[in-house]
Design a protein around this motif. Structure first.
Motif, PDB file in Angstrom:
ATOM      1  N   ALA A   1       0.828  -1.199   0.000  1.00  0.00           N
ATOM      2  CA  ALA A   1       0.000   0.000   0.000  1.00  0.00           C
ATOM      3  C   ALA A   1       0.868   1.256   0.000  1.00  0.00           C
ATOM      4  O   ALA A   1       0.566   2.246  -0.680  1.00  0.00           O
ATOM      5  N   GLU A   2       1.966   1.210   0.752  1.00  0.00           N
ATOM      6  CA  GLU A   2       2.843   2.381   0.823  1.00  0.00           C
ATOM      7  C   GLU A   2       3.533   2.632  -0.517  1.00  0.00           C
ATOM      8  O   GLU A   2       3.639   3.781  -0.968  1.00  0.00           O
ATOM      9  N   GLU A   3       4.000   1.564  -1.167  1.00  0.00           N
ATOM     10  CA  GLU A   3       4.629   1.722  -2.480  1.00  0.00           C
ATOM     11  C   GLU A   3       3.629   2.257  -3.501  1.00  0.00           C
ATOM     12  O   GLU A   3       3.982   3.077  -4.353  1.00  0.00           O
ATOM     13  N   LEU A   4       2.385   1.812  -3.416  1.00  0.00           N
ATOM     14  CA  LEU A   4       1.348   2.336  -4.308  1.00  0.00           C
ATOM     15  C   LEU A   4       1.184   3.838  -4.115  1.00  0.00           C
ATOM     16  O   LEU A   4       1.117   4.593  -5.095  1.00  0.00           O
ATOM     17  N   CYS A   5       1.133   4.273  -2.876  1.00  0.00           N
ATOM     18  CA  CYS A   5       0.967   5.707  -2.611  1.00  0.00           C
ATOM     19  C   CYS A   5       2.149   6.517  -3.126  1.00  0.00           C
ATOM     20  O   CYS A   5       1.980   7.650  -3.602  1.00  0.00           O
ATOM     21  N   VAL A   6       3.344   5.943  -3.045  1.00  0.00           N
ATOM     22  CA  VAL A   6       4.528   6.622  -3.587  1.00  0.00           C
ATOM     23  C   VAL A   6       4.398   6.780  -5.098  1.00  0.00           C
ATOM     24  O   VAL A   6       4.649   7.854  -5.660  1.00  0.00           O
ATOM     25  N   LEU A   7       3.986   5.726  -5.786  1.00  0.00           N
ATOM     26  CA  LEU A   7       3.819   5.816  -7.237  1.00  0.00           C
ATOM     27  C   LEU A   7       2.776   6.856  -7.612  1.00  0.00           C
ATOM     28  O   LEU A   7       2.944   7.601  -8.591  1.00  0.00           O
ATOM     29  N   LEU A   8       1.687   6.921  -6.856  1.00  0.00           N
ATOM     30  CA  LEU A   8       0.618   7.851  -7.195  1.00  0.00           C
ATOM     31  C   LEU A   8       1.047   9.306  -7.033  1.00  0.00           C
ATOM     32  O   LEU A   8       0.403  10.206  -7.594  1.00  0.00           O
ATOM     33  N   GLN A   9       2.115   9.571  -6.324  1.00  0.00           N
ATOM     34  CA  GLN A   9       2.620  10.943  -6.237  1.00  0.00           C
ATOM     35  C   GLN A   9       3.155  11.422  -7.585  1.00  0.00           C
ATOM     36  O   GLN A   9       3.234  12.630  -7.834  1.00  0.00           O
ATOM     37  N   THR A  10       3.497  10.477  -8.465  1.00  0.00           N
ATOM     38  CA  THR A  10       4.125  10.852  -9.744  1.00  0.00           C
ATOM     39  C   THR A  10       3.244  10.582 -10.960  1.00  0.00           C
ATOM     40  O   THR A  10       3.585  10.987 -12.064  1.00  0.00           O
ATOM     41  N   GLY A  11       2.111   9.885 -10.786  1.00  0.00           N
ATOM     42  CA  GLY A  11       1.249   9.599 -11.922  1.00  0.00           C
ATOM     43  C   GLY A  11       0.222   8.534 -11.595  1.00  0.00           C
ATOM     44  O   GLY A  11       0.275   7.903 -10.534  1.00  0.00           O
ATOM     45  N   PRO A  12      -0.734   8.307 -12.501  1.00  0.00           N
ATOM     46  CA  PRO A  12      -1.743   7.269 -12.271  1.00  0.00           C
ATOM     47  C   PRO A  12      -1.132   5.872 -12.297  1.00  0.00           C
ATOM     48  O   PRO A  12      -0.032   5.678 -12.821  1.00  0.00           O
ATOM     49  N   VAL A  13      -1.859   4.921 -11.741  1.00  0.00           N
ATOM     50  CA  VAL A  13      -1.369   3.553 -11.615  1.00  0.00           C
ATOM     51  C   VAL A  13      -2.457   2.587 -12.082  1.00  0.00           C
ATOM     52  O   VAL A  13      -3.630   2.736 -11.715  1.00  0.00           O
ATOM     53  N   LEU A  14      -2.066   1.605 -12.893  1.00  0.00           N
ATOM     54  CA  LEU A  14      -2.985   0.549 -13.299  1.00  0.00           C
ATOM     55  C   LEU A  14      -3.072  -0.489 -12.181  1.00  0.00           C
ATOM     56  O   LEU A  14      -2.044  -0.930 -11.660  1.00  0.00           O
ATOM     57  N   MET A  15      -4.291  -0.867 -11.836  1.00  0.00           N
ATOM     58  CA  MET A  15      -4.498  -1.875 -10.802  1.00  0.00           C
ATOM     59  C   MET A  15      -5.332  -3.018 -11.367  1.00  0.00           C
ATOM     60  O   MET A  15      -6.457  -2.818 -11.822  1.00  0.00           O
ATOM     61  N   GLY A  16      -4.774  -4.219 -11.321  1.00  0.00           N
ATOM     62  CA  GLY A  16      -5.524  -5.419 -11.632  1.00  0.00           C
ATOM     63  C   GLY A  16      -6.006  -6.037 -10.338  1.00  0.00           C
ATOM     64  O   GLY A  16      -5.216  -6.220  -9.400  1.00  0.00           O
ATOM     65  N   MET A  17      -7.289  -6.373 -10.270  1.00  0.00           N
ATOM     66  CA  MET A  17      -7.859  -6.825  -9.008  1.00  0.00           C
ATOM     67  C   MET A  17      -8.903  -7.911  -9.255  1.00  0.00           C
ATOM     68  O   MET A  17      -9.500  -7.988 -10.331  1.00  0.00           O
ATOM     69  N   PRO A  18      -9.133  -8.771  -8.259  1.00  0.00           N
ATOM     70  CA  PRO A  18     -10.256  -9.694  -8.362  1.00  0.00           C
ATOM     71  C   PRO A  18     -11.541  -8.907  -8.141  1.00  0.00           C
ATOM     72  O   PRO A  18     -11.648  -8.111  -7.201  1.00  0.00           O
ATOM     73  N   TRP A  19     -12.514  -9.108  -9.018  1.00  0.00           N
ATOM     74  CA  TRP A  19     -13.772  -8.357  -8.911  1.00  0.00           C
ATOM     75  C   TRP A  19     -14.825  -9.262  -8.276  1.00  0.00           C
ATOM     76  O   TRP A  19     -15.302 -10.217  -8.889  1.00  0.00           O
ATOM     77  N   HIS A  20     -15.168  -8.961  -7.032  1.00  0.00           N
ATOM     78  CA  HIS A  20     -16.185  -9.733  -6.342  1.00  0.00           C
ATOM     79  C   HIS A  20     -17.576  -9.400  -6.878  1.00  0.00           C
ATOM     80  O   HIS A  20     -17.840  -8.262  -7.280  1.00  0.00           O
ATOM     81  N   GLN A  21     -18.447 -10.371  -6.871  1.00  0.00           N
ATOM     82  CA  GLN A  21     -19.803 -10.180  -7.399  1.00  0.00           C
ATOM     83  C   GLN A  21     -20.495  -9.005  -6.724  1.00  0.00           C
ATOM     84  O   GLN A  21     -21.209  -8.227  -7.379  1.00  0.00           O
ATOM     85  N   ALA A  22     -20.261  -8.827  -5.451  1.00  0.00           N
ATOM     86  CA  ALA A  22     -20.911  -7.745  -4.713  1.00  0.00           C
ATOM     87  C   ALA A  22     -20.479  -6.367  -5.196  1.00  0.00           C
ATOM     88  O   ALA A  22     -21.223  -5.383  -5.026  1.00  0.00           O
ATOM     89  N   PHE A  23     -19.300  -6.259  -5.797  1.00  0.00           N
ATOM     90  CA  PHE A  23     -18.815  -4.959  -6.245  1.00  0.00           C
ATOM     91  C   PHE A  23     -19.671  -4.367  -7.364  1.00  0.00           C
ATOM     92  O   PHE A  23     -19.630  -3.157  -7.602  1.00  0.00           O
ATOM     93  N   PHE A  24     -20.419  -5.206  -8.080  1.00  0.00           N
ATOM     94  CA  PHE A  24     -21.263  -4.698  -9.161  1.00  0.00           C
ATOM     95  C   PHE A  24     -22.363  -3.779  -8.642  1.00  0.00           C
ATOM     96  O   PHE A  24     -22.927  -2.998  -9.399  1.00  0.00           O
ATOM     97  N   GLU A  25     -22.705  -3.893  -7.352  1.00  0.00           N
ATOM     98  CA  GLU A  25     -23.820  -3.135  -6.783  1.00  0.00           C
ATOM     99  C   GLU A  25     -23.341  -2.261  -5.630  1.00  0.00           C
ATOM    100  O   GLU A  25     -23.519  -2.602  -4.460  1.00  0.00           O
TER     101      GLU A  25
END
Length: 279
Positions: free
Chosen positions: A167-191
């Motif tokens: 999480a900390e490394e992600l926040c460091v990257l976001l200081q310099t630009g957008p970041v692509l995130m691949g994630m598992p999409w749970h069924q509940a996330f649709f709603e």
């Protein structure tokens, strides 16, 4: 989902591909070794605004996008599992100037034209995902964040790409630009609970089944909280650009770093970078 060991150097998790989901998790230890570590930097709120409108990998025919006219020997399809390329297109529109986008064939003023660009990039990404036996066109086989980053670099649109694994490394990257995130999409996330609600607020999302893998573009840290000098995950909020049209908050959604932390073992983070001064 199915665990694969197709290539000895890659850690691969392959998900079912649908018209709204098409990301596979592919980690290459050779590139992960070059990630940018967190060394205690101050994490600030930050926002990166894509130049392209919100894209939609669904309802393609209704948008006037006919894949049969874009590629030889391919039928028109109404949706594609092209989320990696859609997320990368949003990211690229931040890195490049409007003129550079136009030179690359990316029309930042028209969502349909930008979606066509993303579909072409998706085709390239499926080719750079050499572990796969299929490519688009004509198989809607999905792709990975690593594959689409390689496709951008192969086109000469970025100089390099980096990774984060915490999480900390992600926040460091976001200081310099957008970041692509691949994630598992749970069924509940649709709603989501509401357009402005966090994914965190969906009741019992952790126990809902995984519908597939999804790629999105993190465009902002909206709020940062610390407890005794450490980032407070539950109160540090990310804004994320999706590629399902106006779904969510005008095409975006929010989640805390606590959700990232809960899904961390199934997430991959890739940041395309353009370090040269001429864009």
């Amino acid at each position: 989902m199915q665990e694969l060991g197709a290539l000895p150097d890659l850690d691969i998790t392959q998900y079912d591909v649908t018209g709204s989901l098409g990301r596979h998790r592919v980690l290459d230890p050779r590139s992960l070794a070059y990630r940018r570590p967190y060394t205690g930097e101050t994490i600030r709120t930050v926002e990166w605004a894509p130049r392209v409108p919100v894209l939609n990998q669904q309802n393609l025919v209704a948008q006037g996008i006919k894949t049969g006219e874009m590629f030889d020997g391919v039928q028109d399809v109404d949706a594609l599992g092209s989320c990696t390329a859609n997320a990368a297109t949003a990211c690229l529109s931040v890195l490049l100037t409007a003129d550079a986008c136009a030179k690359a064939g990316l029309d930042t003023t028209d969502a349909v034209a930008a979606e066509r660009f993303a579909i072409g990039l998706y085709a390239d990404a499926t080719t750079t995902d050499e572990w796969q036996n299929y490519t688009w066109p004509s198989d809607d086989c999905g792709s990975s964040g690593l594959g689409v980053a390689k496709a951008l670099r192969r086109r000469g649109l970025i100089d390099q790409y980096g990774h984060a694994t915490t999480a900390e490394e992600l926040c460091v990257l976001l200081q310099t630009g957008p970041v692509l995130m691949g994630m598992p999409w749970h069924q509940a996330f649709f709603e989501p609970v509401s357009s402005l609600a966090l994914l965190d607020e969906i009741p019992d999302w952790q126990s809902s089944p995984v519908a597939g893998g999804h790629e999105v573009c993190i465009t902002a840290i909206e709020s940062v909280a610390e407890i005794e000098g450490d980032i407070a995950y539950e109160h540090t909020v990310l804004r994320v650009r999706n590629s399902w049209g106006s779904w969510g908050d005008a095409g975006s959604f929010r989640m805390s770093l606590a959700v990232y932390q809960a899904l961390r073992s199934e997430i991959d983070l890739v940041q395309p970078r353009l370090d040269r001064t001429s864009q």
